[in-house]
Each structure stands twice: as C-alpha cells, then as structure tokens.
Enzyme design. Structure first.
Site, PDB file in Angstrom:
ATOM      1  N   LYS B  93     -32.725  -9.968  18.515  1.00 34.49           N
ATOM      2  CA  LYS B  93     -33.366  -8.651  18.612  1.00 34.49           C
ATOM      3  C   LYS B  93     -34.855  -8.764  18.947  1.00 34.49           C
ATOM      4  O   LYS B  93     -35.411  -7.893  19.600  1.00 34.49           O
ATOM      5  CB  LYS B  93     -33.202  -7.892  17.299  1.00 34.49           C
ATOM      6  CG  LYS B  93     -31.757  -7.557  16.951  1.00 34.49           C
ATOM      7  CD  LYS B  93     -31.222  -6.471  17.851  1.00 34.49           C
ATOM      8  CE  LYS B  93     -29.824  -6.020  17.427  1.00 34.49           C
ATOM      9  NZ  LYS B  93     -29.260  -5.059  18.391  1.00 34.49           N
ATOM     10  N   GLU B 115     -34.237   2.685  15.140  1.00 34.36           N
ATOM     11  CA  GLU B 115     -33.095   2.839  14.252  1.00 34.36           C
ATOM     12  C   GLU B 115     -32.554   1.440  13.978  1.00 34.36           C
ATOM     13  O   GLU B 115     -32.763   0.533  14.775  1.00 34.36           O
ATOM     14  CB  GLU B 115     -32.009   3.691  14.911  1.00 34.36           C
ATOM     15  CG  GLU B 115     -31.067   2.948  15.861  1.00 34.36           C
ATOM     16  CD  GLU B 115     -31.724   2.352  17.088  1.00 34.36           C
ATOM     17  OE1 GLU B 115     -32.792   2.862  17.495  1.00 34.36           O
ATOM     18  OE2 GLU B 115     -31.200   1.370  17.633  1.00 34.36           O
ATOM     19  N   SER B 382     -25.879 -14.940  17.874  1.00 29.91           N
ATOM     20  CA  SER B 382     -26.945 -13.956  18.071  1.00 29.91           C
ATOM     21  C   SER B 382     -27.908 -13.840  16.899  1.00 29.91           C
ATOM     22  O   SER B 382     -29.045 -13.426  17.071  1.00 29.91           O
ATOM     23  CB  SER B 382     -26.329 -12.589  18.365  1.00 29.91           C
ATOM     24  OG  SER B 382     -25.425 -12.228  17.336  1.00 29.91           O
TER      25      SER B 382
END
Lengths: 275, 399
Positions: B93, B115, B382
């Site tokens: 991210k 969010e 990830s």
C-alpha cells in the site's frame, strides 16, 4: 407535453415558484408511500421526487441514508417503486413524478427497459445522482424517446464548459445543488445560489430547481428568490423518522401536511412580495 | 502498440468498465486531479522525487525469495515470493500512498483523507501524512476497527484521526462511502487517497501506475534468477491494486499465466464471500462500472471474508476488463484454505503473510501442484501478517 413542462408553464403563468419535495419510496413502510404522495400534493407540492432506495447512497447524508435503510428493510426495489407510481397515477393524472436515485438499480434493469416501463406507469423524469454528463449521454438516450425527462444536476463546482454539456442533455428542469456536501447539510448561502443560477439561465430556458439546505419556510422563501422551484428533502424525512416508532400513519400524514403547508407559504412569499 | 497501452481512454474506460460515476460536485476535484496527474506523470522531476522516496523511504526494491521448503512440501513447481511485506509499513500500500501524498503536496492540498479495511492502507496513508506534514483523517468501518485494533492504534500514533463508520455493514465499502462524503463536503482543500485501483478515473490509472513498480522490479528480478519469465503470476484481489501492480508489466507476455485470487469467504456456494469477479455481475458503484456483488435489483450485497482487506463487493475496472478478455484467470480461496496457507508459510519459511496475501499463497500452492518442478510460480506477498495474528488466534480458539 410532459407533466413537468405543463406544471412549470402553469407556475410561470401564475407568477409563482414551484415546491418540489423528496420522499424515499417505501419509507417508513411501503404501504404508506402512495397515501403520503397524495398528502404532499394536497398540501401544496407541485413536483414529487420519489427516491429509489439504494444500499450505498454516497451523495446523501445520514438522514436520507436511514430512509433508504428503512425501505430496504422491506425489500423495496426499483420495480416496486414503479408500481407505486402506477398506483399513485390512478388517482392523480397531473402531478409530475421524478424518480431520484443512483445509477446501479437502473443499470441493472437496463436503461431502455427502464425508460419504457417508467413511461408506462407515469414517471415523468429521472434524476441519477452519480451520472454526470460525460457518462450520461449514452445512458440517458432512451429516456426522452419514451417521454421521461433526464433531469441533470449542476453544482457550485461545475465549470462553465461542462455546463454546456449538462444543459444539452437536460429536459424538464435543472437541479442546482446549492452547496458542496451531502443532502441534509447546513450552511445555505442564498447570495451564492443567486450567483450560480445566473450562468445556468444564460444557457437554457429550462426552469431551475434549487435543493440542499432548504429546511423551513424562511429558507424556502429565500431560495425562491433565485430559483423557479425549491426542493425540500431531508427536512421532510426527519418528520417521517420522528413518526417511525409510533407507526401512526394518520399522525405522520398530518405532520407532513402541516410542514408542507408551511413550506408552501414560504415559497409563495415571493409572489406576495412581488405583487 | 500494445493493446493495454491505450487503456484507459481519456475518460477512464477499460472497454465497458471504469469511467466516472460520481455526483456533480465531485467532478471538479476529479478533473483537477486528472489534469495534475497527467502533467506529473510525464514530469521527470516528479518521477525522480517519487523514485527517491521509493528507494530511501519505502525500501525498494523488495527482494524476490524462493520459498524452497514450501515448494518441496507443496510438490510441483518452484514457488517464488515477491516480498512486499518487507516494505516500510509492511505492505504494498505504501507504494501508492507515497505517490498520492506527493501528488497532494504538488496540488497544494493540506488535508488528506482515506478509507481502510484491514488498516494497511490507513497506516500507509497516515505514515505518508506524517512524513509530508499533512492533516490526515482515516475512515474505517466499526467492525474493521474491532478486527484491526492494533492498526487503529498505529494510525493514531502517526497523528491521524480515525473515524468509525457505523453505517451499513460497518466495513470497507461503508468507509469508502464516508470518505467520499467527506471529500464532497471539503473539496477545496482535501485530497482523497484511494487505496486501490477502483473509484472514478483517474484513480484506477494512477494507483496502477504507482503499484506497477513492484511488477517491473519482479520482472527483472525473476529473469535474473531464471534467465526467463515465470510460468505464472498469482496475486490476491480485493480492490485489486497489488495484483494490478504485478500483472501490468507482464500483460503482453503471453507465455505468462496470471491468476487473480478473490476471497471465497465461507465458500462461493454459500453466498457469503467477497468475490465479485467470480460470483458477481457488472454494475456501477463507487465511481466506476465494474463487476459487483449485487442482487437482481441492483442493491449491493453484504460480503464476507476472514480478511478485512478483501471484504469489498467491488473490484478495480481494469480487472473486469482483463477477466472479460480472458487474460487473467480469477478464482477464489475460502477462509479455511487461506488460514491453512497462513500457517503453512509461517511454519515452513518463517514468514507471516497477511491474510490477504495468504489467499494468494494458497492459490499459488494449488497451481504449483499442477505444474512440473522446472516451472516457476511467482506469488505476490502483498503484506505481512502481524496485523492478523489476533484474527488467526480467534479462529484457533473456536476450532
């Protein structure tokens, strides 16, 4: 002629401003929607906006979101909403009904089948909150052919060059969103409304209805100065919400009738003042 | 020219998917963002600044690691892991939030909002806000705040305000609704950092661009190891940003198979899952047209996944396009299989994968079993699983 055009032509002749009200179909319970619509008309409403409940009403504040949730608790679908309009039409052939909601339920039915069915039951317009003109061109094409007006939104943030695209697609009336934010918010600025409505008028003869932030007779009167019609939504839904627990349909009808009559007096102050 | 180089078109369409389905008020900031990004995308100074941040702050490049013990236990092909879990904040991210943070600063926005589901994107956004000195508000479903209490605390330590969303299912979808409402109310000074390749154009494009760094690295690294490309790529898909980042630089390599792994929840047949590409239909939500989990009337369905980060009824529009093209195969891994993969990778390699990534690991093992030992499967790891230890422990107590 579409009922919306007829209504605004009449208002213009009478030198009056219109009152447009929003209720969510199926709120608080599906059986009350049609009687409530008749109550609104009897109390002085010119155009009915009927909300199609949606699970994710991003452009709305918590008040209208809760109205959607109450309706969805009864599984009110777009098809049910169309049937409500059919039932309403049986006793009221004149008052325009505009469906208001989000793209996905219409997308799911298909814009062309929707247009056909909407016209058949007596819907006069469709306002899709999340369908800006860039995407709407294809999507709304079946509507005018069926006699359903695509109502388009203009916001304070709408740039001049996009306004041209918007008015090109629009029929019925232009809905001017009086403030940035979601429905039911505060901070109505009438001077700003006046300023933003001017460029719309310069581009189109369509009536301009102004909504977001109108909550009582005074704010309705103020907005009526700048607009052809005043839209009230969250303020009415708050009244619906206040009556949910008592489930007394009569009391809710009386409360809404009083509230609408008061709003009507506010909107009509404009006429009184100019006479 | 490659097909994918032309997509999205100038209005953000990937075939019939994508676009900009937002309220009129949001069109102005979206078009402003589109203009700003179009300029900065070609701007050498901006790209150099981003590259510096990725190297020195994020910790790129991340390695590719061959999971030999896991491969041996699994049987079949060699399994390689792209170690996004080793980035700063512990998930892919950050590649995106650092990019959008720099973009916000270039646009003169002092306040950023986001969010988050599992908290990975929220932590990454709060981190970048701290790094760049920006005000930060994070929306998070109340249910997710319960599941991810540690990440809530991390975000608060980083100086972000975390706002609980009580509406709807109290998960990622509802947090996204609230973030959009905040944005529409504060359009003048606020930048909305979307955490995945979803939302209105240009988000699917710019998030893909920011995440493609991991795929470009992986392409070079795996070629160094194998002297060829891998046989298959595997990545989990919630909104789909890590998968898009991995797949994108390989899209024209026809010999490379690609598998996107959705959350099967309690199983596809139960209806309690978060797999729009596998079990959904096209529709319009959160600003774009894409596959959705919806009922016959176009209402968005409640989702379920053991992983808060995958618990979302929509998916990025480019994935929808790739599914229809048949370029990527989308399949599901259910909660139990993901948990088993979590435990197996932890026990065999000493690497705790995020529950999101555990879905990819499970599917990677499933695929490896069908291949030969000289073949290679590259799985995108990830994020790291520290944040999910509590969730895993809870299921232990129940079993």
């Amino acid at each position: 002629m579409n009922r919306i055009d007829t209504t605004f032509a009449r208002l213009r002749r009478e030198g009056r401003k219109g009152l447009v009200t929003f209720l969510t179909a199926g709120d608080p319970v599906p059986e009350q929607t049609v009687p409530l619509l008749h109550t609104l008309v009897a109390s002085g409403v010119d155009v009915l906006e009927l909300g199609v409940p949606f699970t994710d009403p991003l452009a709305d504040g918590p008040v209208i979101q809760r109205a959607s949730e109450r309706a969805l608790a009864h599984d009110v679908s777009l098809e049910d909403v169309l049937e409500m309009v059919r039932a309403f039409r049986a006793d009221d052939p004149h008052t325009p009904v505009v469906l208001m909601g989000y793209a996905n339920p219409v997308e799911r039915m298909g814009p062309a089948p929707f247009a056909e069915r909407a016209a058949e039951v007596g819907v006069d317009g469709l306002l899709t909150v999340d369908m800006p003109p860039e995407e709407a061109a294809e999507w709304t094409r079946p509507l005018p052919g069926a006699g359903v007006a695509p109502i388009m939104l203009v916001a304070p943030t709408t740039a001049e060059e996009r306004l041209a695209k918007t008015v090109e697609l629009a029929e019925g009336f232009i809905y001017y969103v009086s403030m940035t934010g979601v429905t039911g918010g505060g901070g109505l600025d009438v001077a700003s409304v006046q300023e933003h409505v001017e460029p719309i008028r310069a581009r189109t003869d369509l009536p301009v209805a102004v909504g977001f932030g109108v909550r009582d007779a005074d704010s309705a009167a103020a907005v009526a100065e700048a607009a052809d019609a005043v839209v009230v939504g969250s303020a009415l839904i708050r009244t619906v919400e206040a009556h949910v627990e008592h489930a007394d349909a009569g009391a809710l009808r009386e409360a809404l009738a009083a509230q609408v009559a008061d709003l009507r007096r506010g909107v009509d102050r404009h006429q009184t003042a100019s006479n | 020219m490659r097909t994918e180089d032309n997509l999205p078109d100038s209005n953000g369409h990937f075939g019939i998917y994508g676009g900009r389905f937002v309220s009129e008020t949001l069109m102005a900031p979206i078009l402003e963002l589109d203009r700003a990004y179009s300029e900065l995308r070609e701007d050498a100074a901006f790209q150099a600044e981003l590259a510096d941040e990725l190297r020195d702050y994020v910790g790129r490049p991340t390695p590719i690691y061959e999971a030999k013990r896991l491969s041996r236990e699994t049987g079949g092909a060699r399994i390689f892991l792209k170690r996004e879990d080793l980035t700063h904040t512990g998930a892919h991210k950050i590649n995106n939030t650092i990019g959008q943070g720099l973009l916000a600063r270039h646009m003169g926005k002092q306040r950023i909002i986001a969010e988050t589901g599992a908290g990975q994107h929220g932590v990454a956004t709060a981190t970048v806000a701290a790094r760049l000195g920006l005000e930060c508000v994070i929306y998070m479903g109340a249910e997710d705040m319960r599941r991810q209490a540690m990440n809530v605390y991390r975000m608060r330590l980083l100086g972000a305000e975390v706002r609980a969303v009580e509406a709807g299912s109290r998960t990622l979808k509802d947090a996204m609704n609230e973030a959009m409402r905040d944005w529409v109310t504060n359009v003048a000074d606020t930048f909305y950092v979307i955490g995945t390749v979803a939302g209105p154009h240009p988000y699917p494009l710019l998030v893909r661009d920011f995440q493609a760094v991991l795929g470009r690295e992986a392409r070079g690294q795996i070629q160094d190891k194998l002297c060829r490309l891998p046989d298959a790529l595997v990545a989990c898909v919630g909104g789909g940003s890590n998968a898009m980042g991995l797949f994108y630089p390989f899209l024209d390599d026809e010999q490379v198979a690609m598998v996107g792994v959705e959350a099967g929840g309690y199983g596809l047949a139960t209806g309690h899952h978060a797999a729009p590409l596998t079990g959904g239909t096209p529709g319009i939500l959160h600003g774009s047209r894409s596959y959705l989990m919806q009922d016959d009337h176009g209402q968005i369905l409640a989702t379920h996944s053991i992983s808060a980060g995958l618990d979302y009824p929509g998916v990025g529009p480019e994935h929808s396009h790739l599914k229809d093209l048949g370029r990527v195969a989308y399949e599901t891994v259910d909660d139990d299989e993901a948990l088993a993969a979590f435990k197996q990778l932890t026990a065999t390699e000493g690497i705790l994968p995020a529950l999101e990534s555990s879905h990819a690991v499970a599917a990677g093992m499933r695929l490896a079993r069908t291949l030969d030992p000289e073949q290679a499967v590259l799985v995108n790891l990830s994020g790291r699983g520290d944040k999910d230890i509590h969730t895993v422990a809870e299921t232990e107590e129940l079993s």
